[in-house]
Write a protein that holds these residues in place. Structure first.
Motif, PDB file in Angstrom:
ATOM      1  N   LEU A 105       0.658   6.786  -6.628  1.00  7.08           N
ATOM      2  CA  LEU A 105      -0.483   7.690  -6.772  1.00  7.08           C
ATOM      3  C   LEU A 105      -0.071   9.141  -6.552  1.00  7.08           C
ATOM      4  CD1 LEU A 105      -3.265   5.608  -5.002  1.00  7.08           C
ATOM      5  CD2 LEU A 105      -3.100   6.135  -7.439  1.00  7.08           C
ATOM      6  N   LEU A 106       0.837   9.364  -5.614  1.00  3.18           N
ATOM      7  CA  LEU A 106       1.327  10.723  -5.377  1.00  3.18           C
ATOM      8  C   LEU A 106       2.055  11.256  -6.607  1.00  3.18           C
ATOM      9  CD1 LEU A 106       1.763  13.110  -3.466  1.00  3.18           C
ATOM     10  CD2 LEU A 106       3.837  11.968  -2.667  1.00  3.18           C
ATOM     11  N   LEU A 107       2.891  10.431  -7.217  1.00  2.00           N
ATOM     12  CA  LEU A 107       3.589  10.851  -8.436  1.00  2.00           C
ATOM     13  C   LEU A 107       2.598  11.138  -9.559  1.00  2.00           C
ATOM     14  CD1 LEU A 107       6.644   8.412  -8.447  1.00  2.00           C
ATOM     15  CD2 LEU A 107       6.642  10.862  -7.928  1.00  2.00           C
ATOM     16  N   THR A 108       1.573  10.300  -9.672  1.00  5.57           N
ATOM     17  CA  THR A 108       0.551  10.519 -10.693  1.00  5.57           C
ATOM     18  C   THR A 108      -0.196  11.827 -10.436  1.00  5.57           C
ATOM     19  OG1 THR A 108       0.270   8.136 -10.978  1.00  5.57           O
ATOM     20  CG2 THR A 108      -1.518   9.534 -11.775  1.00  5.57           C
ATOM     21  N   LEU A 109      -0.532  12.075  -9.181  1.00  5.01           N
ATOM     22  CA  LEU A 109      -1.222  13.313  -8.827  1.00  5.01           C
ATOM     23  C   LEU A 109      -0.366  14.533  -9.155  1.00  5.01           C
ATOM     24  CD1 LEU A 109      -3.668  14.680  -7.507  1.00  5.01           C
ATOM     25  CD2 LEU A 109      -2.502  14.409  -5.315  1.00  5.01           C
ATOM     26  N   MET A 111       0.829  -1.208   0.000  1.00 11.91           N
ATOM     27  CA  MET A 111       0.000   0.000   0.000  1.00 11.91           C
ATOM     28  C   MET A 111       0.864   1.259   0.000  1.00 11.91           C
ATOM     29  SD  MET A 111      -3.018  -1.276   2.556  1.00 11.91           S
ATOM     30  CE  MET A 111      -3.957   0.240   2.560  1.00 11.91           C
ATOM     31  N   GLN A 112       1.999   1.221   0.706  1.00 13.58           N
ATOM     32  CA  GLN A 112       2.900   2.372   0.710  1.00 13.58           C
ATOM     33  C   GLN A 112       3.470   2.617  -0.683  1.00 13.58           C
ATOM     34  OE1 GLN A 112       5.656   1.219   3.781  1.00 13.58           O
ATOM     35  NE2 GLN A 112       4.623   2.460   5.334  1.00 13.58           N
ATOM     36  N   SER A 120       2.329   9.501 -19.614  1.00 13.52           N
ATOM     37  CA  SER A 120       3.138   8.295 -19.475  1.00 13.52           C
ATOM     38  C   SER A 120       2.269   7.049 -19.563  1.00 13.52           C
ATOM     39  CB  SER A 120       3.880   8.309 -18.147  1.00 13.52           C
ATOM     40  OG  SER A 120       2.955   8.177 -17.085  1.00 13.52           O
ATOM     41  N   LEU A 121       2.890   5.958 -19.945  1.00 12.08           N
ATOM     42  CA  LEU A 121       2.154   4.695 -20.028  1.00 12.08           C
ATOM     43  C   LEU A 121       1.590   4.298 -18.675  1.00 12.08           C
ATOM     44  CD1 LEU A 121       4.357   2.515 -22.395  1.00 12.08           C
ATOM     45  CD2 LEU A 121       2.131   3.535 -22.867  1.00 12.08           C
ATOM     46  N   ARG A 122       2.335   4.578 -17.619  1.00 13.60           N
ATOM     47  CA  ARG A 122       1.853   4.249 -16.280  1.00 13.60           C
ATOM     48  C   ARG A 122       0.556   4.988 -15.981  1.00 13.60           C
ATOM     49  NH1 ARG A 122       6.004   4.866 -11.688  1.00 13.60           N
ATOM     50  NH2 ARG A 122       6.759   3.002 -12.669  1.00 13.60           N
ATOM     51  N   LEU A 123       0.496   6.265 -16.365  1.00 13.58           N
ATOM     52  CA  LEU A 123      -0.711   7.044 -16.134  1.00 13.58           C
ATOM     53  C   LEU A 123      -1.872   6.482 -16.928  1.00 13.58           C
ATOM     54  CD1 LEU A 123      -2.149   9.456 -14.922  1.00 13.58           C
ATOM     55  CD2 LEU A 123      -1.275  10.842 -16.796  1.00 13.58           C
ATOM     56  N   VAL A 124      -1.620   6.102 -18.171  1.00 12.37           N
ATOM     57  CA  VAL A 124      -2.668   5.509 -18.996  1.00 12.37           C
ATOM     58  C   VAL A 124      -3.177   4.226 -18.351  1.00 12.37           C
ATOM     59  CG1 VAL A 124      -3.151   4.422 -21.219  1.00 12.37           C
ATOM     60  CG2 VAL A 124      -1.852   6.545 -21.138  1.00 12.37           C
TER      61      VAL A 124
END
Length: 98
Positions: free
Chosen positions: A32-36, A25-26, A80-84
């Motif tokens: 999620l923080l990086l995505t935000l 979870m961490q 980024s692909l991760r965001l997609v």
């Protein structure tokens, strides 16, 4: 006597599982923080572009569409692909019960 040891073993396994889940979870929270942060920077860029278009429109300059077409040559980084993957739910955390 073995019956008394078994609950302790189950408790130990449960605690180990909880530690693993919390660790996962961490990691997910960090992603999620990086995505935000990335989405925030994209929104700020869009706000700046929108303000530029509004200024162009009110000053009687070229149309916002033509102003945008002229800026297409600049290097904009795509999502980024991760965001997609996150937006599609492909990177969502699975439920894993012990």
């Amino acid at each position: 006597m073995k019956a008394a040891e078994r609950p302790t073993s189950n408790l130990g396994q449960t605690l180990e599982w909880l530690r693993k889940e919390l660790s996962e979870m961490q990691v997910q929270d960090q992603r999620l923080l990086l995505t935000l942060k990335h989405l925030h920077s994209v929104l700020e860029e869009l706000r700046a572009d929108s303000a530029h278009w509004e200024d162009s429109r009110s000053s009687g300059g070229p149309s916002p569409i033509r102003a945008r077409a002229g800026s297409e040559g600049r290097s904009q980084q795509p999502l980024s692909l991760r965001l997609v993957h996150l937006l599609r739910g492909e990177d969502s955390r699975r439920s894993s019960l012990p």
